[in-house]
Each structure stands twice: as structure tokens, then as C-alpha cells.
Design a protein around this motif. Structure first.
Motif, PDB file in Angstrom:
ATOM      1  N   SER A 196      18.312   3.111   9.158  1.00 60.36           N
ATOM      2  CA  SER A 196      17.754   4.749   9.185  1.00 60.36           C
ATOM      3  C   SER A 196      16.247   4.536   9.480  1.00 60.36           C
ATOM      4  CB  SER A 196      18.007   5.146   7.714  1.00 60.36           C
ATOM      5  OG  SER A 196      17.286   4.277   6.745  1.00 60.36           O
ATOM      6  N   TYR A 233      24.792  10.528  11.749  1.00 61.73           N
ATOM      7  CA  TYR A 233      23.873  10.600  10.781  1.00 61.73           C
ATOM      8  C   TYR A 233      23.495  11.832   9.911  1.00 61.73           C
ATOM      9  CZ  TYR A 233      22.472   5.752  12.374  1.00 61.73           C
ATOM     10  OH  TYR A 233      22.952   4.451  12.842  1.00 61.73           O
ATOM     11  N   PRO A 234      24.829  12.427   9.516  1.00 63.75           N
ATOM     12  CA  PRO A 234      24.698  13.799   8.927  1.00 63.75           C
ATOM     13  C   PRO A 234      23.562  13.849   8.078  1.00 63.75           C
ATOM     14  CG  PRO A 234      26.712  12.694   8.442  1.00 63.75           C
ATOM     15  CD  PRO A 234      26.063  11.704   9.320  1.00 63.75           C
ATOM     16  N   ASP A 235      23.303  12.873   7.382  1.00 66.17           N
ATOM     17  CA  ASP A 235      22.528  13.193   6.098  1.00 66.17           C
ATOM     18  C   ASP A 235      20.929  12.950   6.691  1.00 66.17           C
ATOM     19  OD1 ASP A 235      22.223  10.456   7.118  1.00 66.17           O
ATOM     20  OD2 ASP A 235      22.131   9.557   5.054  1.00 66.17           O
ATOM     21  N   LYS A 236      20.790  13.017   8.019  1.00 67.53           N
ATOM     22  CA  LYS A 236      19.402  13.231   8.561  1.00 67.53           C
ATOM     23  C   LYS A 236      18.489  11.900   8.168  1.00 67.53           C
ATOM     24  CE  LYS A 236      19.427  18.151   8.858  1.00 67.53           C
ATOM     25  NZ  LYS A 236      18.844  19.741   8.304  1.00 67.53           N
ATOM     26  N   SER A 237      19.216  10.736   8.070  1.00 68.70           N
ATOM     27  CA  SER A 237      18.216   9.594   7.779  1.00 68.70           C
ATOM     28  C   SER A 237      17.893   9.013   8.746  1.00 68.70           C
ATOM     29  CB  SER A 237      19.281   8.576   6.795  1.00 68.70           C
ATOM     30  OG  SER A 237      20.345   8.199   7.878  1.00 68.70           O
TER      31      SER A 237
END
Length: 319
Positions: A89, A116-120
Motif C-alpha cells: 500500500s 485497491y478499493p479501500d484506496k490504500s
């Protein structure tokens, strides 16, 4: 309490010798920069800069502080580099020539970020010309660069020959050539190829000397013993294509870039200038920074699938 951003501001002022230029470098207003420095000075109980002079000049206390500030910044950068190799990340800072979408770069970048849908993971893209991007890469300011590798048809010299590339890997993602770009009503519109001698007799509108293509075009004409009729130069591809579309003159540009938006015709040169889209990445970054390595190989695999073949490793003289 003193923070790393204040130290970064201080170092940029010292390097630029100007509060105005330093503010541009750190992307804040000059007043905000001054407030950061004033806050730092207040905490330290000293004056870092002599503000009575036109250029930003260090006081004796400022000179003493500088060496420590630079060590803190260097140690922090080294710390980030050391731990970055273990992380999947984080942030990537990449460079790219203009018109990313027209050479297919936006799609693989987008598909990588969707992992990386969690925007990490975030990506910052620095746009520029090939020489500027290579200079930034060599200075360690970007993690990797997508450049236009331009090769002369006569001498086989290129726009990146001046760089020592032993510590870098170069992957050719797309093979391309510069074509003669003409209006649809031009007398050559039905031709399959055009010679350099024929091109020399045309009114040429080309990218200016801020682009390495300009030098290679001029050198190729010279090597052919020809004097081109260059009537217009600028740094905007869209301006040049607009002039070609209006039959003001003809140009030399990438077919992929020229024919996507404008009503123009691309004709192959009989001895074309090569323009390949190349990924340049430091070997250390590719091998030891996990996120950067994953991103680079995602891009390479995307183009391999798209072209149905393997990406071509460009072999440098210092490999």
C-alpha cells in the motif's frame, strides 16, 4: 512543535533563494510558507533568514540549522525508502509524457487502482517531455517514467543516449513511428509513403525545441542533405494538428496521437523516425519496492496481453 513540512519548506527556500519559488515547489501560497517559517523561527528562538535582502539569505543561525535540517530530511527519505519495500500500500509518483490516453496508459493504471478499493494505494502523475522526465527520474524525484523513446532513421541515435542507464530497466510497451500528418485534401493524401526529399518541399509545422523530436527532425534533414521549410513551431500538439487540419502546413507526429481527434491523414515516411512508448524504472525500485514492482509488472502484462507478445527489454550500453 517543529514538523517535517516546516523543514521541507526551509530547505526549498534555501535551494531556491526565494520564498516565492519555494512556495511553488511545495504547492502552497507564499503567505502560508512565510507563516510556517515564522512558526519554526519562533519555536527555535532564532531568525533563520535575513529578510532585509532581495534574495532569501541565511543568517549565521540559519547556516547552522541547515546542516541538521538536511540530515533530518535525508534520514526521513531513507526511512521511507527502507520500509517501502515491505509495503503493498502507499503512494507512487510516476512521470509520463503527454497524451497518456492516446497511447493506452490510462486503462492499465485504472485497472491497477481498482485492485485497491479501500484506496490504500494512490498514484501521482507528473507530466512532461521525455528529457525532463528522465532528469527527474535520475534525481530520484519520481519512481518510474513512461517516455517517448525517439530514434533517428539515419544515425540511429536517440533522445536518451546521453543518460547512463546501467541501473535502470527499460521496457518497450508500444512500437510506433512518426508519420507525416496532412489534411485530407492534401495532394499526398492518397499516398502510401513520403520521402524526406518530398517532405522538405512542404510547409512544416512542428513541435518546438523543448521537444527532442525537433532536434531529430532537423538532424535527419541535415543528414539527408536537405533544408526543410519550417514555417511554425510550438509546444502544443493540438495547435499543430489544428493548423494541419486547416491545410496551413504538414507535420511529423505519432499516428496514434494525431488521428484520434482530428480530421487528418497519417502517411508513413519511407525512412521513419521511431517513437516507442517505454517504461523506465530503476532496478532497485523494481526489485526492492514491492508496490512499485507490482505496478510496473501490471503495466507490462497489460501491454503483453494487448499486443499478443512480450514486452521488449531495451538493452542499454551500460547493462
Amino acid at each position: 512543535m517543529m514538523d517535517l513540512f516546516q523543514i521541507k519548506c526551509f530547505i526549498h527556500i534555501v535551494d531556491q533563494k526565494s520564498f516565492t519559488k519555494a512556495a511553488f515547489e511545495v504547492s502552497i501560497s507564499q503567505s502560508a510558507l512565510s507563516k510556517n517559517i515564522s512558526k519554526l523561527e519562533k519555536e527555535l528562538g532564532i531568525q533563520l533568514f535575513d529578510r532585509s535582502k532581495r534574495l532569501a539569505t541565511l543568517t549565521p543561525a540559519g547556516h547552522e540549522f541547515e546542516s541538521y535540517a538536511r540530515k533530518i530530511q535525508t534520514d526521513y527519505d531513507a526511512l521511507l525508502s527502507a520500509v517501502k519495500r515491505f509495503s503493498t500500500s502507499g503512494h507512487l509518483h510516476i512521470g509520463s509524457v503527454e497524451h497518456m490516453g492516446r497511447v493506452g496508459l490510462t486503462a492499465p493504471i485504472s485497472s491497477f487502482l481498482k485492485q485497491y478499493p479501500d484506496k490504500s494505494v494512490s498514484i501521482d502523475i507528473e507530466k512532461g517531455d521525455t528529457v525532463g522526465l528522465m532528469n527527474q527520474l535520475m534525481a530520484g524525484k519520481i519512481d518510474m517514467a513512461f517516455i517517448a523513446h525517439i530514434i533517428s532513421p539515419i544515425s540511429k541515435t536517440s533522445n536518451i543516449d546521453a543518460y547512463q542507464l546501467g541501473q535502470y530497466r527499460l521496457y518497450t510497451l508500444l512500437l510506433d513511428e512518426y508519420h507525416v500528418i496532412i489534411g485530407p485534401q492534401h495532394k499526398f493524401a492518397k499516398r502510401e509513403t513520403i520521402s524526406w526529399q518530398e517532405l522538405a518541399a512542404e510547409r512544416l509545422v512542428i513541435l518546438n525545441e523543448s521537444y527532442s523530436l525537433n532536434t531529430i527532425i532537423r538532424e535527419t534533414f541535415r543528414q539527408c542533405g536537405l533544408r526543410p521549410d519550417i514555417v511554425f513551431e510550438c509546444d502544443q500538439v493540438d495547435t499543430i494538428l489544428g493548423l494541419v487540419e486547416e491545410n496551413f502546413g504538414v507535420s511529423l507526429l505519432s499516428k496514434r496521437i494525431a488521428t484520434t481527434k482530428y480530421n487528418v491523414v497519417a502517411i508513413r515516411m519511407d525512412s521513419p523516425i521511431t517513437r516507442n512508448t517505454v517504461l523506465v524504472i530503476p532496478k532497485e525500485v523494481e526489485s526492492h519496492q514491492r508496490l512499485a514492482g507490482q505496478f510496473a509488472h501490471h503495466i507490462i502484462n497489460y501491454y503483453e496481453d494487448m499486443t499478443g507478445g512480450s514486452s521488449i527489454r531495451v538493452v542499454s550500453g551500460q547493462s
